[in-house]
Enzyme design. Structure first.
Site, PDB file in Angstrom:
ATOM      1  N   SER A  31       1.204  -9.856  -0.279  1.00  0.00           N
ATOM      2  CA  SER A  31       0.747  -8.462  -0.135  1.00  0.00           C
ATOM      3  C   SER A  31       1.325  -7.928   0.992  1.00  0.00           C
ATOM      4  CB  SER A  31      -0.570  -8.304  -0.253  1.00  0.00           C
ATOM      5  OG  SER A  31      -1.553  -8.982   0.576  1.00  0.00           O
TER       6      SER A  31
ATOM      7  N   LYS B  87       0.883  -1.305  -0.284  1.00  0.00           N
ATOM      8  CA  LYS B  87      -0.029  -0.050   0.107  1.00  0.00           C
ATOM      9  C   LYS B  87       0.839   1.351  -0.131  1.00  0.00           C
ATOM     10  CE  LYS B  87      -4.501  -1.287   1.265  1.00  0.00           C
ATOM     11  NZ  LYS B  87      -4.542  -2.627   1.718  1.00  0.00           N
TER      12      LYS B  87
ATOM     13  N   GLY C 211     -16.057 -13.155   2.856  1.00  0.00           N
ATOM     14  CA  GLY C 211     -16.514 -11.600   2.190  1.00  0.00           C
ATOM     15  C   GLY C 211     -16.089 -11.974   0.871  1.00  0.00           C
TER      16      GLY C 211
ATOM     17  N   ASP D 132     -17.694 -10.916  -1.692  1.00  0.00           N
ATOM     18  CA  ASP D 132     -18.469  -9.791  -2.739  1.00  0.00           C
ATOM     19  C   ASP D 132     -17.957  -9.457  -4.061  1.00  0.00           C
ATOM     20  OD1 ASP D 132     -16.331  -8.473  -0.835  1.00  0.00           O
ATOM     21  OD2 ASP D 132     -16.726  -7.106  -2.364  1.00  0.00           O
TER      22      ASP D 132
ATOM     23  N   SER E 103      -8.354   0.036   7.349  1.00  0.00           N
ATOM     24  CA  SER E 103      -8.283  -0.716   8.520  1.00  0.00           C
ATOM     25  C   SER E 103      -6.943  -0.972   8.758  1.00  0.00           C
ATOM     26  CB  SER E 103      -8.897  -2.261   7.933  1.00  0.00           C
ATOM     27  OG  SER E 103      -8.309  -2.643   7.046  1.00  0.00           O
TER      28      SER E 103
ATOM     29  N   GLU F  42     -10.117 -13.580  -2.420  1.00  0.00           N
ATOM     30  CA  GLU F  42     -10.726 -12.926  -1.407  1.00  0.00           C
ATOM     31  C   GLU F  42     -11.290 -13.789  -0.070  1.00  0.00           C
ATOM     32  OE1 GLU F  42     -13.944 -10.662  -2.841  1.00  0.00           O
ATOM     33  OE2 GLU F  42     -14.957 -12.308  -3.528  1.00  0.00           O
TER      34      GLU F  42
HETATM   35  C1  LIG Z   1      -5.047  -3.547   1.612  1.00  0.00           C
HETATM   36  C2  LIG Z   1      -4.538  -5.086   1.430  1.00  0.00           C
HETATM   37  C3  LIG Z   1      -5.106  -6.023   0.331  1.00  0.00           C
HETATM   38  C4  LIG Z   1      -6.063  -5.673  -0.311  1.00  0.00           C
HETATM   39  O1  LIG Z   1      -6.118  -4.690  -1.571  1.00  0.00           O
HETATM   40  P1  LIG Z   1      -7.215  -3.982  -2.036  1.00  0.00           P
HETATM   41  O2  LIG Z   1      -6.371  -3.020  -2.935  1.00  0.00           O
HETATM   42  O3  LIG Z   1      -7.887  -3.289  -1.321  1.00  0.00           O
HETATM   43  O4  LIG Z   1      -7.784  -5.052  -3.026  1.00  0.00           O
HETATM   44  C5  LIG Z   1      -4.297  -7.309   0.459  1.00  0.00           C
HETATM   45  N1  LIG Z   1      -3.328  -7.447   1.246  1.00  0.00           N
HETATM   46  C6  LIG Z   1      -2.995  -6.642   1.988  1.00  0.00           C
HETATM   47  C7  LIG Z   1      -1.739  -7.195   3.183  1.00  0.00           C
HETATM   48  C8  LIG Z   1      -3.406  -5.426   2.223  1.00  0.00           C
HETATM   49  O5  LIG Z   1      -2.961  -4.415   3.184  1.00  0.00           O
END
Ligand SMILES: *Cc1c(COP(=O)(O)O)cnc(C)c1O
Length: 320
Positions: free
Chosen positions: A305, A54, A209, A211, A79, A205
């Site tokens: 991620s 992010k 959830g 969706d 979050s 996902e």
């Molecule tokens: C935010 C996040 C996601 C999901 O990313 P989106 O762009 O909301 O789909 C997945 N893994 C981690 C660690 C995140 O912080």
């Protein structure tokens, strides 16, 4: 409405963030290759600054602020990881940051956000609407709202992780990407279609959830209540307008993983690869494990991620 981002925007973002963001490692594991009968590469965004991809989107978005926007400041709701990302990027660029966070966000994420200099405003994620609170703060204080996923500059920034992956490993047959609101998946899609057009793209996902999966089937954005899952980075209630547009056009399928499968992923990352991955970061591996027909004999990418998880919670999840 803002225009839809393109791969050109991803390339511009890569240049913009290069001096602050890490080029994260691509790791492999013989054990996992044997288990899956595939050649698997992991793009490890748990080694990104502040511990998740992010930072890329946040830094790109804030870098594009005008001098007036910089002076007034940024507001966002998150979050956790987007909050830290905005707080850190804002500090690096000397922009004041206000962050709306849920009362039950992991304490490590709240503390880290404060530590980076963000001003935290708390709300109840099961009864209050964070988007409304964010918009109200923006209007009252003249702040610019940068949402966690549904923004072209955020999407373009998130796409830089996959761009690095394809530059490093070349074409892939399939790529598994964690999915919350779809910023990561839609940005990844822009890079994949430009750099490895034949690569099958899967969003993953939490099962609680789903969706996104239902939105693809229905052909419009499905809204749900905040899902109860250990994957706190993907506890989103709906895809975004921009992210859904890209995802519906280009993504092959959306898969799901249970909390138990995410814990198994954390265990594998910890024991086999010696890396700490947060539950949401395990979505891609969990889905690859459940999809032998999509994986066997192929070159497969998995986006890891993020790695932000309290150590006490990490230990509790692994011993439960
Ligand atoms: C935010 C996040 C996601 C999901 O990313 P989106 O762009 O909301 O789909 C997945 N893994 C981690 C660690 C995140 O912080």
């Amino acid at each position: 409405m803002l225009r839809s981002p393109t791969y050109e925007d991803v390339r511009d973002a890569a240049v913009r963030i290069a001096s602050h963001a890490n080029r994260t490692p691509v790791l492999r594991s013989r054990r996992i290759n044997e288990e899956l009968g595939a050649d698997v590469v992991f793009k490890c965004e748990n080694f990104q600054r502040m511990g998740a991809f992010k930072f890329r989107g946040a830094l790109n978005a804030l870098s594009l602020f005008t001098p007036e926007q910089r002076r007034a400041g940024v507001v966002t709701y998150s979050s956790g990881n987007h909050a830290q990302a905005i707080a850190l990027a804002a500090r690096l660029l000397d922009i004041p940051a206000t962050i709306v966070m849920p009362h039950d966000a992991p304490s490590s994420k709240v503390e880290a956000t404060r530590g980076y200099g963000g001003q935290v405003v708390v709300y109840d994620r099961y009864t209050e609407d964070r988007e409304e609170i964010g918009r109200a703060l923006a209007a009252e204080r003249g702040l610019t709202l940068i949402p966690p996923y549904d923004h072209p500059d955020v999407i373009a920034g998130q796409g830089t992780a996959a761009a690095e992956l394809f530059e490093e490993v070349g074409d892939l047959d399939a790529l598994f990407v964690p999915l919350g609101g779809g910023g990561l998946l839609s940005g990844t899609t822009l890079s994949a279609r430009a750099l490895s057009p034949g690569c099958a793209l899967y969003g993953v996902e939490p099962e609680a959830g789903d969706d996104g999966r239902r939105s693809l089937i229905q052909g419009s954005i499905v809204h749900i209540d905040t899902p109860r899952t250990i994957a706190d980075g993907a506890q989103t209630q709906h895809l975004g307008v921009h992210t859904f547009e890209i995802i519906r056009r280009e993504v092959d399928d959306i898969l799901t993983a249970t909390d138990a499968e995410l814990v198994e992923g954390m265990r594998t990352f910890g024991t086999v690869m010696k890396i700490v991955v947060e539950p949401t970061g395990c979505l891609g591996l969990a889905a690859a494990r459940k999809s032998p027909e999509r994986v066997r004999g192929r070159r497969v990418g998995v986006v890891v991620s993020g790695g932000n998880v309290d150590l006490a919670r990490y230990a509790a999840l692994l011993t439960s």
